[in-house]
Motif scaffolding. Sequence first.
Motif, PDB file in Angstrom:
ATOM      1  N   UNK A   2       0.833  -1.203   0.000  1.00  0.00           N
ATOM      2  CA  UNK A   2       0.000   0.000   0.000  1.00  0.00           C
ATOM      3  C   UNK A   2       0.865   1.250   0.000  1.00  0.00           C
ATOM      4  N   UNK A   3       0.400   2.240  -0.758  1.00  0.00           N
ATOM      5  CA  UNK A   3       1.131   3.484  -0.884  1.00  0.00           C
ATOM      6  C   UNK A   3       0.126   4.630  -0.815  1.00  0.00           C
ATOM      7  N   UNK A   4       0.306   5.594   0.124  1.00  0.00           N
ATOM      8  CA  UNK A   4      -0.663   6.682   0.225  1.00  0.00           C
ATOM      9  C   UNK A   4      -0.649   7.577  -1.006  1.00  0.00           C
ATOM     10  N   UNK A   5      -1.834   7.940  -1.465  1.00  0.00           N
ATOM     11  CA  UNK A   5      -1.953   8.789  -2.643  1.00  0.00           C
ATOM     12  C   UNK A   5      -1.713  10.254  -2.304  1.00  0.00           C
TER      13      UNK A   5
END
Length: 62
Positions: A2-5
Amino acid sequence: MAHPKRKTSKSKKRMRRSHHALQSQVVTDCSYCGEMMVSHRVCTFCGHYKGRSVLRSTEEQT
């Protein structure tokens, strides 16, 4: 992975952490001896909890 937008703002981060503060313990009086004790714990002075003797005192051991 997961990677924050977007970056999490300070206010969002602090609102999420608002429940992480330490809370004070609830102190009540012992029903057996009357001394102040922490709730839901054995009384450190007389060794009683909910009307029962849980810990032996020094007087009983001798």
